[in-house]
Design a protein around this motif. Sequence first.
Motif, PDB file in Angstrom:
ATOM      1  N   ARG A  65       6.880   5.651  -3.316  1.00 54.98           N
ATOM      2  CA  ARG A  65       7.193   4.689  -2.265  1.00 54.98           C
ATOM      3  C   ARG A  65       5.952   3.876  -1.931  1.00 54.98           C
ATOM      4  N   THR A  66       6.191   2.676  -1.412  1.00 56.04           N
ATOM      5  CA  THR A  66       5.099   1.799  -1.027  1.00 56.04           C
ATOM      6  C   THR A  66       5.541   0.930   0.136  1.00 56.04           C
TER       7      THR A  66
ATOM      8  N   TYR B 159       0.846  -1.190   0.000  1.00 57.22           N
ATOM      9  CA  TYR B 159       0.000   0.000   0.000  1.00 57.22           C
ATOM     10  C   TYR B 159       0.886   1.245   0.000  1.00 57.22           C
ATOM     11  N   PRO B 160       0.612   2.261  -0.839  1.00 57.06           N
ATOM     12  CA  PRO B 160      -0.431   2.249  -1.871  1.00 57.06           C
ATOM     13  C   PRO B 160      -0.026   1.391  -3.074  1.00 57.06           C
ATOM     14  N   ASN B 161      -1.015   1.005  -3.828  1.00 56.84           N
ATOM     15  CA  ASN B 161      -0.798   0.205  -5.040  1.00 56.84           C
ATOM     16  C   ASN B 161      -1.927   0.521  -6.027  1.00 56.84           C
ATOM     17  N   PRO B 162      -1.595   1.237  -7.122  1.00 55.68           N
ATOM     18  CA  PRO B 162      -0.276   1.662  -7.600  1.00 55.68           C
ATOM     19  C   PRO B 162       0.337   2.724  -6.672  1.00 55.68           C
TER      20      PRO B 162
ATOM     21  N   THR C 240       2.426  -5.515  -8.125  1.00 54.10           N
ATOM     22  CA  THR C 240       2.393  -4.113  -7.758  1.00 54.10           C
ATOM     23  C   THR C 240       2.622  -3.265  -8.996  1.00 54.10           C
ATOM     24  N   ALA C 241       2.313  -1.988  -8.913  1.00 55.26           N
ATOM     25  CA  ALA C 241       2.425  -1.119 -10.093  1.00 55.26           C
ATOM     26  C   ALA C 241       2.985   0.238  -9.676  1.00 55.26           C
ATOM     27  N   LYS C 242       3.802   0.801 -10.570  1.00 57.10           N
ATOM     28  CA  LYS C 242       4.351   2.161 -10.387  1.00 57.10           C
ATOM     29  C   LYS C 242       3.619   3.064 -11.356  1.00 57.10           C
ATOM     30  N   ALA C 243       3.101   4.179 -10.852  1.00 57.18           N
ATOM     31  CA  ALA C 243       2.385   5.149 -11.679  1.00 57.18           C
ATOM     32  C   ALA C 243       2.760   6.543 -11.222  1.00 57.18           C
ATOM     33  N   ARG C 244       2.640   7.510 -12.119  1.00 54.34           N
ATOM     34  CA  ARG C 244       2.941   8.895 -11.760  1.00 54.34           C
ATOM     35  C   ARG C 244       1.913   9.429 -10.781  1.00 54.34           C
TER      36      ARG C 244
ATOM     37  N   PHE D 156      15.307   5.246 -10.018  1.00 50.75           N
ATOM     38  CA  PHE D 156      13.862   5.074  -9.906  1.00 50.75           C
ATOM     39  C   PHE D 156      13.377   4.165 -11.024  1.00 50.75           C
ATOM     40  N   ILE D 157      12.518   3.224 -10.670  1.00 48.76           N
ATOM     41  CA  ILE D 157      12.009   2.310 -11.679  1.00 48.76           C
ATOM     42  C   ILE D 157      11.000   3.035 -12.572  1.00 48.76           C
ATOM     43  N   ALA D 158      10.807   2.512 -13.761  1.00 51.33           N
ATOM     44  CA  ALA D 158       9.868   3.108 -14.707  1.00 51.33           C
ATOM     45  C   ALA D 158       8.437   2.769 -14.330  1.00 51.33           C
TER      46      ALA D 158
END
Length: 342
Positions: A253-254, A246-249, A338-342, A313-315
């Motif tokens: 940081r998560t 959490y958060p996800n996306p 999990t997901a990385k988003a802007r 930082f990952i994409a």
Amino acid sequence: DGVTTDTLKFDQYSILIGPTSLTDSSALIITRKSISQNSNQPQFSIQSTTPGGLLESIDISLPNVSDTLLKPLRIEIFSSDTTNNDVSIARWNPYLKIWIKQSTHQRQRTSYVTESSYSGQFTLIKCQDTEPPRLELSLDGQQFFQNSFVSRKPNISIIAEDRNGVSFDKTGLSVFLDGNAVNFSDLNIPDTLANGNYVSAQFRPELEYGDHDIEVIIKDAAGNSTADQIVFTVSDELKLIDYGNYPNPFKDRTVFIYELTQRVDDFKIKIFTTSGRLIKILEESTIFSTGLDMNEGGYHEVLWNGLDENGNFIANGVYFYKMIAKSNKKTVTKIGKTAKAR
């Protein structure tokens, strides 16, 4: 020598020592001291015994006497203004650096009377604190939840906070494990404190497998109390519970959340791209030196700042993570997304 009742009157103060209160002979020493308001207790107001008089306390000492008297002292403070029912006698706690409100009653509307099993410094106070203290139980630095899994020797923290001070001693703090009272001496209390507004203690019991509960009752300096009870389990089988992240996306940081039913030899969280390339391993040496023991049984939260093994930082995109818990007899894993988003 404590065989008979001894009463000593000193100006507007009267101290009574009942028979068989002491185990040995002693001298009763009474000293008047000028005092000021305690900035750590904004809702405690020290009262003078005469209108417009100086603020003072009376210091009662009994040399060569143990910490606790066999029978309590009776302290009576005479006052020319006894029309205010909100006034009480308070005892100074030198360790907590706060006044502790005593159970007080008025006698013939001319004085205030209390009993105390301890000698020390006493004064009149007016208390406006009606809010209970804040109490929090944590396990190995993590928040303690109902029905958590813990190790056989967990490090349980008891944290109490109050704007006017917490009665963090054996008169104000009660701990029960499986319904049995825990000795105050079994709690690990700091040797020194800045003040009694925020206090914590550690308790490390040895537990058998099965269900347990811990109950804590704490009073503040005004006598308001708070209680909390937590039920938890010591499991004889290794299980890994994955609560996701959490958060996800997430943006930058998560937090990965998991629970171990018992201590393991090694725990890691590996993060992969969708093509299966390993980009990060979260373990004790990579989680910002928090001192968190990721291998311990119980509830855990592990922060990831979104950086790969090279510090970049990952994409944006979707990633997989794999939690791996290893003991000498068993390895358990959990896989999530999990997901990385802007």
